[in-house]
Design an enzyme around this catalytic site. Structure first.
Site, PDB file in Angstrom:
ATOM      1  CB  ILE A  28      13.516   1.303 -10.066  1.00 57.67           C
ATOM      2  CG1 ILE A  28      13.331   0.028  -9.239  1.00 57.67           C
ATOM      3  CG2 ILE A  28      13.103   2.525  -9.269  1.00 57.67           C
ATOM      4  CD1 ILE A  28      14.201  -0.033  -8.006  1.00 57.67           C
ATOM      5  CE1 TYR A  59       6.999  -7.049   1.906  1.00 50.88           C
ATOM      6  CE2 TYR A  59       6.736  -9.106   3.122  1.00 50.88           C
ATOM      7  CZ  TYR A  59       6.409  -8.296   2.045  1.00 50.88           C
ATOM      8  OH  TYR A  59       5.504  -8.746   1.109  1.00 50.88           O
ATOM      9  CE  LYS A 108       4.164  -4.644   1.268  1.00 51.55           C
ATOM     10  NZ  LYS A 108       3.414  -4.192   0.085  1.00 51.55           N
ATOM     11  N   GLY A 155       5.824  -1.079  -9.468  1.00 47.96           N
ATOM     12  CA  GLY A 155       6.502  -2.364  -9.229  1.00 47.96           C
ATOM     13  C   GLY A 155       6.066  -3.401 -10.254  1.00 47.96           C
ATOM     14  CG  ASP A 212      12.955   5.670  -6.712  1.00 47.07           C
ATOM     15  OD1 ASP A 212      12.105   5.308  -5.866  1.00 47.07           O
ATOM     16  OD2 ASP A 212      14.176   5.725  -6.486  1.00 47.07           O
ATOM     17  CB  ILE A 216       2.302 -15.246  -5.003  1.00 45.89           C
ATOM     18  CG1 ILE A 216       1.268 -14.481  -4.156  1.00 45.89           C
ATOM     19  CG2 ILE A 216       1.792 -15.463  -6.426  1.00 45.89           C
ATOM     20  CD1 ILE A 216       0.893 -13.126  -4.679  1.00 45.89           C
TER      21      ILE A 216
END
Ligand code: NAD
Ligand code: AKB
Length: 314
Positions: free
Chosen positions: A38, A142, A146, A11, A52, A172
């Site tokens: 990706i 999400y 996580k 990522g 991927d 962030i």
């Protein structure tokens, strides 16, 4: 001085990856840090491989070919985007991570960084001064993925001795890119609009306080955690991490000190419900005590630094 590590960042083309890769390369050397994603990074200055994260075989080949010793696993689908495709989000966020844990279990890599998030919290979590160990009932796919990743981290550490380290990042804030797909994205967008149009329509309500952190603090926390002695790391789910907490009206007031003509209005959308399910302030005593974490940027410093850098870019 460069270290004999070979690091894979998944990522790497995203908001954090583009900054983290630069910092890791300054510590370990350009060729020692392999970017993967990706999508191709805009202006990479070192090795990049297309990957991927769902392709476990390709991941294994890259780890073996490059003799990878550490993985910073950033690839994920974030909170707002995740709600549009929950199955894909679960698959990318959890099954992608499992492939990495399996490689570490087989001793093909030594150390993993896994970014968790304030999205693991939910409405059963105390909103103020959220403790490290607390009730969690995340409401987004999400957050669910996580939190499951945190539990898998702890499981692989306890059962197989995998050295996995993790932070529950707040939202962030950085000038290097405009984030997309998250609920905290407004806190970056607002600066771009303030400079270009002197006005901003916020997708969260004025008084929605969320935990945030400035990019240099987030990157420093990540590397300090990864470089801490293994026996100082007592939390193998994920560490609470605190920077600064503020609401849209508070950041707008701070921006107005620099751009007096700036105005803000509010049109909360589906992301308001997500934000309301998260907490407002974080107790990160364990990070402070165990590996000496301390943030450097408050809201005033973040605002000043963002505006200085963006004025040079926009
Ligand atoms: P981002 O969305 O900017 O970047 C994520 C990257 O993952 C993208 O470049 C995307 O192309 C890539 N990706 C998506 N699916 C992939 C797949 N199947 N295979 C390989 N790559 C894939 O996100 P970010 O803000 O840079 O976040 C990085 C990590 O930090 C994520 O795990 C996120 O959950 C976590 N995090 C971020 C924040 C934040 O505020 N930015 C806060 C908490 C946690
Ligand atoms: C998001 O808003 O989804 C991310 C996060 C806090 O995990 N920025």
């Amino acid at each position: 001085m460069t270290k004999r590590e070979r690091i894979l960042v998944t990522g790497a083309s995203g908001q954090i990856g583009t900054v983290l890769v630069q910092e890791l390369r300054s510590i370990y050397g350009i060729d020692q840090v392999i970017e993967s994603d990706i999508k191709h990074p805009g202006n990479s200055d070192g090795p990049f491989v297309g990957l991927d994260i769902l392709n476990a075989q390709r991941l294994g080949e890259i780890v073996d070919d490059f003799e990878i010793t550490q993985i910073y696993h950033l690839a994920a689908i974030l909170s707002a985007s995740g709600e549009w495709n929950p199955m894909k989000t679960w698959n990318v966020n959890l099954n992608g991570y499992l492939s990495i844990l399996e490689l570490a279990k087989e001793k093909r890599i030594d150390k993993i960084f896994y970014p968790s998030t304030i999205a693991v919290f939910g409405k059963t979590t105390p909103r103020q001064n959220t403790p490290q160990h607390t009730a969690m009932l995340p409401e987004t796919i999400y957050g669910i993925s996580k939190q499951s990743g945190e539990l898998l981290s702890n499981y692989y550490n306890q059962k197989y001795g995998v050295d996995v380290r993790s932070l529950r990042y707040p939202g962030i804030i950085g000038y290097q890119s405009i984030p997309s797909g998250g609920t905290t994205d407004y806190a970056v967008e607002i600066f771009h609009y303030a400079l270009k149009e002197q006005k901003y329509t916020c997708f969260l309500a004025a008084d929605t306080t969320l935990p945030m952190i400035y990019m240099p603090d987030a990157i420093r926390a990540t590397i300090e955690l990864m470089e801490a002695p293994s026996d100082s790391i007592q939390v193998r789910t994920s560490y609470n991490l605190s920077g600064v907490s503020f609401s849209p009206e508070e950041i707008a007031a701070e921006i107005t000190k620099h751009i007096p003509e700036f105005t803000i209005d509010y049109e909360p959308d589906f992301r308001q419900k997500i934000a309301e399910s998260w907490t407002a302030t974080i107790d990160d005593t364990m990070a402070r005590e165990q590996w000496k974490w301390k943030e450097e940027y408050d809201l005033a410093r973040i605002t000043e630094d963002m505006l200085v850098h963006l004025r040079g870019i926009l």
